[in-house]
Design an enzyme around this catalytic site. Structure first.
Site, mmCIF file in Angstrom:
data_model
loop_
_atom_site.group_PDB
_atom_site.id
_atom_site.type_symbol
_atom_site.label_atom_id
_atom_site.label_comp_id
_atom_site.label_asym_id
_atom_site.label_seq_id
_atom_site.Cartn_x
_atom_site.Cartn_y
_atom_site.Cartn_z
ATOM 1 N N LYS A 59 33.756 58.396 9.085
ATOM 2 C CA LYS A 59 32.857 59.143 8.202
ATOM 3 C C LYS A 59 33.073 58.722 6.757
ATOM 4 C CE LYS A 59 31.658 63.737 6.531
ATOM 5 N NZ LYS A 59 31.981 65.175 6.521
ATOM 6 N N ASP A 79 11.780 53.582 13.265
ATOM 7 C CA ASP A 79 11.228 52.312 12.785
ATOM 8 C C ASP A 79 12.283 51.433 12.136
ATOM 9 O OD1 ASP A 79 8.403 52.838 13.406
ATOM 10 O OD2 ASP A 79 8.589 54.417 11.894
ATOM 11 N N PRO A 92 14.101 47.364 17.251
ATOM 12 C CA PRO A 92 13.216 46.656 18.181
ATOM 13 C C PRO A 92 11.894 47.382 18.382
ATOM 14 C CG PRO A 92 15.448 46.837 19.068
ATOM 15 C CD PRO A 92 15.410 47.698 17.861
ATOM 16 N N ASN A 135 14.167 61.847 13.544
ATOM 17 C CA ASN A 135 12.891 62.548 13.391
ATOM 18 C C ASN A 135 12.941 63.836 14.195
ATOM 19 O OD1 ASN A 135 11.816 61.986 16.194
ATOM 20 N ND2 ASN A 135 12.065 59.876 15.465
#
Length: 410
Positions: A300, A290, A316, A221
């Site tokens: 890769k 999440d 978790p 994020n």
């Protein structure tokens, strides 16, 4: 909801800066310029030796006000004694660079020039940023004087950094960087020098986590960790012992903060749970993922081998685990970054996760949320208190949060 109010930052702030004679005096130009751009009124005092390194004209130009020297001190051109006027005028007093000579004068209460007379004629918080050669800094007499000032609650003392000095020596004695000095001044302008977190241990998580599919691809994020960094700075400046657990970041950790770098949610979970027993306040400002890829490749993956659908599994729930393990004296503060209605989901999280306080902040408004230097929020607690914080810097937001939590009995 009762006790709703709003906070804003509109009061004029006044900073007095004393410059003594060291090569680091040139860094004060950036401090003065930065403070002026934030709306702070500035007055500057230069010792006679400081003028060998930087001119009064330079600092007068940057501060938009005349810079004072000992020549002004001894001239009867003021309606009141200059050192009295300056001492009463200041909200915060900075001395940087603080030389061994001026340090000794402060330790013994001497007043033989405009700067030291103004110190004794003032009562505001006084921030000290020493700078000198390593051998000078480590002298027993200098350290004795430094330790003596540390016992005076009026003095707020910045640590010296290690690095390349002007004498080509590499070691301790380097003055704190201008951005660190400015941040500490901004904290003192808010707290007026209070150390209301002295003796407290604050555990903070910051930044985003990364959940890797292979060595180069991850789910993440946009969180930069700036809010967590501001919380760590504010807590440190208020006297707390601070542990900062952070994801990948491109900022420097403040001197005096214990920093632990992690990458994934699993790693953050381990460190937070290990650190929990020693904390008085735990602030989960990190943007923890999440979910994570169910499978991880150590090499890769070629583009042709990438899955058309990506199997995921939950990570978790660190906040819930902390809430289950925390003791009655500990306070757990969470963050809820939301779009649209920010209060309803924040209240649900506050109660469902057994938090003490939650910070609901919008991420869909301009100059707010991820990556921004500013933020706005609504604080909510289990007692039904609500405090709306108007747009401000993240450091100001951090101080408002500590004010709120302290008022509830951290």
């Amino acid at each position: 909801m009762p006790n709703s109010q709003s906070k804003n930052e509109n009061l004029t702030k006044r900073v007095l800066i004393g410059v003594s004679g060291g090569i680091a005096a040139y860094k004060i130009c950036e401090v003065v310029s930065t403070l002026f751009k934030t709306g702070v009124e500035i007055r500057v005092i230069l010792t006679r030796s400081a003028q060998e390194f930087i001119t009064p004209l330079t600092l007068a130009t940057l501060s938009r006000h005349c810079a004072y020297t000992d020549d002004d001190f001894w001239q009867p051109i003021h309606s009141r004694p200059l050192h009295i006027e300056l001492g009463e005028w200041a909200d915060v007093f900075l001395i940087a660079p603080l030389t061994a000579n001026t340090l000794a004068k402060l330790a013994y209460g001497m007043a033989d020039n405009l700067l030291t007379n103004t110190v004794l004629a003032s009562t505001c918080p006084l921030l000290l940023a020493p700078a000198m050669n390593t051998d000078m800094w480590e002298q027993l007499a200098v350290q004795r004087n430094w330790q003596q000032l540390l016992t005076d609650s009026r003095y707020h003392c910045m640590s010296t950094a290690s690095g390349l000095l002007a004498c080509d020596r590499v070691g301790a004695g380097r003055m704190a960087e201008p951005r660190e000095i400015v941040t500490h001044i901004q904290s003192l302008l808010h707290t007026r020098g209070k150390r209301d977190l002295a003796g407290k241990r604050v555990l903070i998580s910051a930044g985003g986590t990364r959940e890797y599919l292979d060595p180069v691809r991850f789910i993440g994020n946009p969180s930069t960790g700036k809010m967590g960094l501001a919380l760590a700075q504010a807590a440190l400046h208020r006297g707390a012992s601070v542990t900062l657990v952070h994801g990948p970041a491109n900022w420097e950790v403040p001197l005096g903060v214990q920093a632990i770098s992690v990458i994934s949610a699993d790693q953050m979970q381990q460190v937070m749970l290990k650190s929990l027993p020693n904390a008085d306040a735990i602030i989960m400002s990190a943007a923890v993922a999440d979910v994570k890829p169910r499978d991880y490749s150590t090499e890769k993956l070629p583009k042709r081998s990438l899955p058309q659908t990506l199997p995921l599994e939950p990570v978790p729930d660190i906040v819930t685990q902390l809430a289950q393990l925390k003791k009655p004296h500990q306070r757990l503060i969470g963050f809820a970054a939301q779009t649209g209605d920010i209060i309803t989901p924040a209240l649900e999280k506050l109660h469902n996760k057994n938090l003490d306080v939650i910070v609901a902040n919008p991420i869909d408004l301009p100059d707010s949320g991820f990556g921004s230097d500013n933020n706005q929020a609504i604080f909510l607690d289990l007692q039904g208190h609500k405090l709306e914080i108007a747009p401000c810097t993240k450091l100001q937001m951090a101080h408002h949060l500590f004010d709120f939590v302290i008022s509830e009995g951290i």
